[in-house]
Every structure is written in C-alpha cells, then in structure tokens.
Design an enzyme around this catalytic site. Structure first.
Site, short mmCIF file in Angstrom:
data_model
loop_
_atom_site.label_atom_id
_atom_site.label_comp_id
_atom_site.label_asym_id
_atom_site.label_seq_id
_atom_site.Cartn_x
_atom_site.Cartn_y
_atom_site.Cartn_z
N ASP A 84 9.93 5.88 -31.40
CA ASP A 84 10.38 6.45 -30.08
C ASP A 84 8.96 6.91 -29.55
OD1 ASP A 84 11.68 8.60 -28.76
OD2 ASP A 84 11.14 10.22 -30.24
N HIS A 85 9.06 6.73 -28.34
CA HIS A 85 7.88 6.53 -27.48
C HIS A 85 6.59 5.92 -27.83
CE1 HIS A 85 9.33 9.70 -24.55
NE2 HIS A 85 10.04 10.36 -25.71
P1 13P Z 1 13.83 17.27 -28.11
O1 13P Z 1 12.75 17.39 -29.40
O2 13P Z 1 13.66 18.11 -26.77
O3 13P Z 1 15.20 17.25 -29.01
O4 13P Z 1 13.55 15.56 -27.65
C1 13P Z 1 13.50 14.60 -28.63
C2 13P Z 1 13.38 13.23 -27.94
O5 13P Z 1 13.68 13.13 -26.73
C3 13P Z 1 12.67 12.23 -28.72
O6 13P Z 1 12.35 11.05 -27.87
#
Ligand code: 13P
Length: 281
Positions: A84-85
């Site tokens: 993620d990211h």
């Molecule tokens: P939230 O923490 O707002 O649920 O977002 C999660 C997210 O977008 C992880 O990439």
C-alpha cells in the site's frame, strides 16, 4: 490461494461490487482477516504500508507469515498480498522479490511525467513476474506513513495519460477522499469518478474508506469503484475493544488475551464492510 488482483478486480468491475483492501498490522490482524473472509467466502486484498512492513520485520517476514497462515488455516479464498503506497521503485521491487503478488506505486507527489516514468519502471518489473500494479493520479489527502500531503483531485486527461503510458492494472484517482477520519462530510467527485470509469478499461480504487457514509460507498461502487481501502476503521474498532477489556480486566498480563480481545470487534466490522461492498467470490 495467493494471487494478484487482476481477475478479482476485473470481476468486481464487471459485476459492480467492491473487494475490500484491509490493511494489516501484525500476525493477529492478518489471521482475523483471513479467517473471517474465508468464513464469508469473499476475496480479500491484504494491504501492507511501508511502515507496517517495517514494523513486522520486513517484506520477507510479512510474505512468509501470510503464506504460512494461508496454509495452516486452510484458507481457500483468493488472497492478494499488496504493498500500500509504495513510495519508491526500490520498495516495490523488494516486496515483489519477497513474494508479494501486487504493489501500489505511489509516485503521485511527483509531476505527471515523473509519476509515469517511475510507475512504468515498476510495471515492467512487476508484469514480468505476474504481479499486479496500482498507481495514483492527483494526490489523496491525509497523513501517510512518511508523507504529509495536501490533496489534488485527478482529471480524466491525466488518468488516461498515465494509463496509456504505463499499462497499470488499477488506478486510484484522487477525488476528494482522505486517509484517516474525516472532518465533516466527505466530498467525493462522483461525476468525474463515473467519467473516468467509463473511459478506462481497468478497475478504480477508492482510498480513505474509513468514515465514508454507507450511501456514498454504494454510490462510489455504482460509479465504478472496485476496490476500497480500509485501515483506520479496523484500528479504531480494535483499539476500542482492547481498551474496554483492559479497563475491565486490570490484572491481565497475557499478551494473547490482550491483543485477542479485539478479535470479535475486527471480525464483526469485516462482515459489515463486506456486506456493504456486496463482495462476492
Ligand atoms: P483509511 O485509513 O482512511 O481507511 O484509508 C486507508 C487507505 O486508503 C490505505 O491506502
């Protein structure tokens, strides 16, 4: 079964439901998510931020843990292990080499040209190894692990340019959602979301799923969102349950009991999320 997200998200796009991307933080969370999604018989994407990967020891440790849990718990649903990211090409390569089946390269803090260049390099490396790639256009607001950012919304033109020049498998266009809790009502640009979906053959991703009211989640899915990322929401329900347990059980010291006191809260919330998203196998 560990898979990339291509098939599960193309099916979701076609049949208009969303697959949950649930961020993992430790062994217990991973176990609860896998057990619950397997019980519900829905596919799941396990999201691992760079910070969470570091916390758990590194990409090899996470990959080994997830593979071990899938085997030992007899998990039969499709599971995608996703960065993620990922902030650099290097981070994505490390995860791919460690056995991740999917990565998000988030080069959205750069201008479009540089975003395309970095994303394309990751796509080339990933696709040779059967790994799926998500990218971001515009910039989603909120505080990521290392980046404090201000939001910029995506445009159709930029989404098309990024897609056509990279061959990514899914796209997260920034359209008003933010990471973490919202201050006031989230203001999502559904019109642009719908237009991007109609013009792009790949699935769209909504980040910042926590705190978006149910009707707006449903609207986003009807506008073409196929993957919704949730992190803060599960952290919040887990910590509330653990805090309550500790207050009511002042003498407890077994970490398994303390961490495990959040299990029901996480599993209950996952069932609500999956029902709201309409997730199917
Ligand atoms: P939230 O923490 O707002 O649920 O977002 C999660 C997210 O977008 C992880 O990439």
């Amino acid at each position: 079964m560990l898979v990339n997200f291509k098939e599960m998200l193309m099916k979701a796009k076609k049949e208009k439901y969303a697959v949950p991307h649930l961020n993992i933080n430790d062994l217990e969370w991973t176990k609860y998510i896998l057990e619950k999604c397997n019980e519900l018989q829905v596919p799941v994407i396990l999201g691992v931020s760079e910070g969470a990967a570091k916390y758990m020891g590194g990409y090899n440790a996470v990959s080994g843990m997830v593979k071990g849990l899938i085997k030992d718990l007899n998990i039969t649903i499709p599971v995608c292990l996703h960065v993620d990211h990922g902030s650099t090409k290097d981070a994505c390569i490390k995860a791919i080499d460690a056995g991740f089946t999917s990565v998000m390269i988030d080069a959205s803090r750069h201008d479009l040209e540089e975003n395309i260049k970095i994303t394309k390099e990751v796509v080339d490396y990933a696709h040779e190894r059967g790994v799926s790639v998500e990218a971001e256009v515009g910039h989603i607001g909120g505080t990521e692990d290392n980046i404090t950012s201000s939001a910029t919304n995506a445009t159709l033109e930029d989404c098309l340019t990024l897609y056509n020049n990279t061959g990514i498998d899914s796209l997260a266009p920034a359209l008003g959602s933010v990471h973490g809790f919202y201050k006031g009502e989230p203001n999502l640009d559904f019109e642009t979301m719908k237009t991007i979906n109609e013009n792009l053959p790949i699935p769209l991703v909504l980040h910042g799923g926590t705190g978006i009211p149910d009707d707006k989640i449903k609207k986003a899915i009807s506008c073409g969102i196929s993957k919704i990322n949730i992190n803060t929401d599960l952290q919040s329900v887990w910590s509330k349950a653990v805090r309550k347990y500790l207050e009511e059980n002042k003498d407890v010291y077994d970490p398994r009991k303390i961490i495990g006191s959040g299990e029901t809260a996480i599993k209950t919330r996952i069932e609500e999320i999956v029902t709201l998203f309409g997730t199917k196998l």
